[in-house]
Motif scaffolding. Structure first.
Motif, PDB file in Angstrom:
ATOM      1  N   SER A   1      44.700  50.254  33.034  1.00  0.00           N
ATOM      2  CA  SER A   1      43.705  50.620  32.026  1.00  0.00           C
ATOM      3  C   SER A   1      44.240  50.397  30.618  1.00  0.00           C
ATOM      4  CB  SER A   1      43.319  52.087  32.211  1.00  0.00           C
ATOM      5  OG  SER A   1      42.417  52.503  31.223  1.00  0.00           O
TER       6      SER A   1
ATOM      7  N   SER B   1      42.690  47.814  27.815  1.00  0.00           N
ATOM      8  CA  SER B   1      42.289  48.259  26.473  1.00  0.00           C
ATOM      9  C   SER B   1      42.933  47.419  25.382  1.00  0.00           C
ATOM     10  CB  SER B   1      42.654  49.727  26.288  1.00  0.00           C
ATOM     11  OG  SER B   1      44.059  49.911  26.277  1.00  0.00           O
TER      12      SER B   1
ATOM     13  N   ASN C   1      39.818  52.262  42.980  1.00  0.00           N
ATOM     14  CA  ASN C   1      39.784  52.458  41.524  1.00  0.00           C
ATOM     15  C   ASN C   1      40.428  51.283  40.793  1.00  0.00           C
ATOM     16  OD1 ASN C   1      38.543  54.967  41.833  1.00  0.00           O
ATOM     17  ND2 ASN C   1      40.503  56.040  41.968  1.00  0.00           N
TER      18      ASN C   1
ATOM     19  N   ALA D   1      37.995  48.476  40.793  1.00  0.00           N
ATOM     20  CA  ALA D   1      36.890  48.768  39.885  1.00  0.00           C
ATOM     21  C   ALA D   1      37.279  48.542  38.434  1.00  0.00           C
ATOM     22  CB  ALA D   1      36.428  50.214  40.103  1.00  0.00           C
ATOM     23  N   LEU D   2      38.540  48.827  38.093  1.00  0.00           N
ATOM     24  CA  LEU D   2      38.989  48.611  36.714  1.00  0.00           C
ATOM     25  C   LEU D   2      38.840  47.147  36.320  1.00  0.00           C
ATOM     26  CD1 LEU D   2      42.211  50.819  36.313  1.00  0.00           C
ATOM     27  CD2 LEU D   2      40.087  50.996  35.016  1.00  0.00           C
TER      28      LEU D   2
ATOM     29  N   GLU E   1      36.894  44.873  37.809  1.00  0.00           N
ATOM     30  CA  GLU E   1      35.502  44.431  37.872  1.00  0.00           C
ATOM     31  C   GLU E   1      34.699  44.912  36.670  1.00  0.00           C
ATOM     32  OE1 GLU E   1      34.089  45.822  41.601  1.00  0.00           O
ATOM     33  OE2 GLU E   1      34.888  44.115  42.726  1.00  0.00           O
ATOM     34  N   ASP E   2      35.040  46.083  36.150  1.00  0.00           N
ATOM     35  CA  ASP E   2      34.283  46.645  35.028  1.00  0.00           C
ATOM     36  C   ASP E   2      34.835  46.229  33.671  1.00  0.00           C
ATOM     37  OD1 ASP E   2      32.823  47.896  36.955  1.00  0.00           O
ATOM     38  OD2 ASP E   2      33.876  49.819  36.787  1.00  0.00           O
ATOM     39  N   ALA E   3      35.988  45.537  33.651  1.00  0.00           N
ATOM     40  CA  ALA E   3      36.579  45.114  32.369  1.00  0.00           C
ATOM     41  C   ALA E   3      35.715  44.043  31.726  1.00  0.00           C
ATOM     42  CB  ALA E   3      38.000  44.588  32.590  1.00  0.00           C
ATOM     43  N   ASN E   4      35.607  44.118  30.417  1.00  0.00           N
ATOM     44  CA  ASN E   4      34.787  43.134  29.682  1.00  0.00           C
ATOM     45  C   ASN E   4      35.570  41.834  29.528  1.00  0.00           C
ATOM     46  OD1 ASN E   4      32.711  44.980  29.384  1.00  0.00           O
ATOM     47  ND2 ASN E   4      33.612  45.836  27.525  1.00  0.00           N
TER      48      ASN E   4
END
Length: 612
Positions: free
Chosen positions: A478, A482, A603, A606-607, A609-612
């Motif tokens: 994460s 970021s 999880n 998912a991190l 897959e959901d990252a821009n």
């Protein structure tokens, strides 16, 4: 006339080689008036020899090349002979002490603690000072003429045959440079031999084992000058950098009173020259580390005391290098260099430099986070191999003795004591690793983009070496995602490289398809719910009965199931440290760990897959 003076020195060297320590003992007897044949022996270090040496050394820069070569050879030979005599006399005294009968206790004690005569100490000090003076003049001449790299560069010029020709003047210059390099090497070897002899035979050379600081410090003084020119591999060989480090190490091992002086000089060199960081780190590995490495500890303490709040002022002294940008930039690499060589040592003293994380120079902050990365990597790998604790210096023999004592006490006290020691050991490992990982997590938002890059590189090193705990994979992932939104290009590039390494070294095997993990999570949850402890099962049944009586909704039922499952998992983890688990409890605990692993994998996926 100068050749005659050199001949006098060479004649004295031959006398020294044949006479040995007997010359100085007989000279001492003659001075005391105890010699049976008065006037039969003259002191070897007489006034004529001293005057000849002083005249030649003072005029050494203007001597003919052949005469200067003979002077250097004679001086080096005398120093090496005196050092050899000191070592051989100490060995003879020890052997005679073992041969003597044990009944003669008084004679044996006096022989074992016998100290060389004052005339020998005077001769050694005089020749060391003369050799130091010659080396000082040589180093000054080398710096002024910049002859270190002569012979490694080719002559310029136009094409054809004229570009390949070497003029007579150039040949002469190269010959002088080669002669200078040869003389420097000979002097360095002789000074190193003297430093090691004084270090190894302190009790034999000095009364009560207390060295004369002015004499013992001579090798260090010239070693500092030699290291100033060791800017690279070739220059280090030309400057005899390895011998210079050996001189300083021998002095540190033998004279504790000079430690503060050596530390101050090394810090000054670190602040003044950018090539000194790896050399000083190498020096810290050469000194005696029993029971602790005092040189490295004092250097870290001195760096920790530096004042980094002052403004950058050009031309300030090295002692005030805290406000000098170049000084900080040169000191900072020493931390990471030392951590890569002695990680446990730096770990034990890391608290001395951590306050600089709040200092202004970003170079020092970057060096500290790089140091933490090296510690996590090196100590983590060593811990996996031999189980050493994070809170001790494994290079220190005292830690090994403590482990033996703990093991012995554990055997005497029974299994309970050993178990307590193991749990304390694991607690120390966890706390030490977590504290350093928390620092890296915090510094990823540093105000300087250079420090943020250093932090991401430290994380990449930890991930690549498989030293990142499983519970830290999600936070680090994460964190790296970021940093993809950072305003600086090099930070975004480092974050992308870290994410690549995380994907390549992820602990969830090669397949990152979420479907198998979802099926595994459902299967494990069914098993855990069906095999819950009886007390949790009763509490769940009571809660469900109350919910049915109050006609609650499906969401409340799911909350009860989730709470019961979480309670069962928490209870299983608390019992994991027990040694008296049944097979069913062990199987249940294994299922709990598998569930946590599968949930973590979901999880993790998912991190990304959901990252821009």
């Amino acid at each position: 006339s100068f050749d005659g003076l050199v001949t006098l020195l060479e004649r004295g060297n031959r006398t020294l080689a044949s006479g040995g320590m007997t010359l100085f003992e007989e000279a001492e007897e003659e001075q005391d008036g105890t010699c049976s044949d008065e006037g039969a022996f003259d002191p070897w270090m007489d006034e004529e020899r001293v005057q000849a040496m002083y005249t030649l050394v003072r005029k050494s820069s203007s001597l003919a090349p052949s005469t200067r070569k003979r002077l250097i050879s004679a001086t080096c030979q005398a120093v090496q002979s005196l050092s050899t005599i000191l070592g051989s006399s100490d060995t003879e005294s020890s052997s005679e002490d073992q041969i003597e009968p044990t009944s003669n206790t008084g004679t044996q004690s006096s022989s074992a603690t016998a100290v060389v005569s004052q005339s020998f100490r005077d001769a050694l000090a005089c020749h060391l000072y003369m050799l130091f003076s010659i080396m000082h003049f040589t180093e000054s001449e080398s710096k002024s003429s910049k002859a270190l790299n002569v012979g490694t560069t080719t002559t310029g010029g136009g094409g054809g045959g004229r570009g390949k020709k070497i003029s007579a003047k150039e040949q002469e210059r190269r010959a002088e440079a080669a002669e200078l390099a040869t003389s420097r090497e000979a002097c360095a070897r002789a000074m190193l031999v003297a430093a090691q002899a004084m270090s190894g035979h302190t009790n034999r050379l000095w009364k009560r084992g207390v060295p004369d600081e002015d004499v013992v410090n001579l090798p260090c003084r010239i070693a500092y000058q030699m290291l100033e020119g060791a800017t690279g591999v070739v220059a280090r060989r030309a400057c005899s950098g390895t011998e210079a480090l050996g001189m300083i190490a021998a002095t540190v091992n033998s004279a504790d009173s000079l430690l503060s002086t050596v530390v101050a000089a090394l810090v000054d060199l670190l602040c003044s020259y950018e090539h000194m960081a790896p050399l000083v780190a190498e020096l810290c590995c050469m000194v005696n580390e029993r029971p602790t490495n005092r040189l490295a500890t004092e250097l870290l303490r001195e760096i920790g005391r530096m004042d980094m709040s002052g403004p950058a002022v050009e031309g300030t002294a090295a002692a005030g290098a805290g406000g000098k940008a170049s000084g900080v930039r040169n000191v900072a690499p020493f931390l990471s260099e030392l951590a890569s060589r002695r990680p446990r040592l730096v770990l034990a003293q890391i608290s001395l430099v951590l306050p600089h994380l709040d200092s202004e120079p970003y170079q020092l902050r970057s060096a500290i986070v790089a140091t933490i990365g090296n510690i996590l990597t090196k100590v983590g790998q060593a811990d996996d191999e031999d189980g050493n604790s994070w809170d001790v210096d494994a290079s220190s023999p005292s830690s090994e003795e403590d482990k033996e004592d703990e093991s012995h006490d554990g055997n005497e006290g029974g299994r309970g004591t050993s178990s307590d020691a193991d749990s304390h050991h694991m607690s120390n490992i966890s706390k030490g690793r977590s504290a350093l990982l928390d620092i890296l997590t915090e510094r990823v938002r540093d105000s300087s983009s250079f420090t943020r890059v250093a932090v991401l590189k430290a994380w990449a090193t930890v991930v690549e070496s498989d030293c990142l705990p499983l519970e830290r994979f999600l936070p680090v992932t994460s964190l790296a995602i970021s940093r993809l939104q950072d305003k600086t290009v090099m930070v975004r590039r480092s974050a992308m490289q870290l994410l690549t390494l995380i994907l390549e070294n992820n602990p969830y095997m090669g397949c990152l398809d979420p479907v198998p993990y979802m099926d595994k999570v459902k299967e494990l949850e069914v098993y855990l719910k069906a095999n819950m402890p009886s007390d949790i099962e009763d509490a769940r049944a009571a809660s469900q009965k109350e919910l049915e009586e109050s006609k609650g909704d499906e969401i409340s039922k799911d909350e009860i199931e989730s709470a019961a499952l979480a309670a069962a998992i928490a209870e299983a983890e608390e019992e994991s440290n027990s040694d008296n688990l049944s097979e069913s409890q062990l199987e249940y605990l294994a299922k709990v760990k598998a569930l946590k692993f599968a949930s973590s994998a979901l999880n993790f996926i998912a991190l990304f897959e959901d990252a821009n």
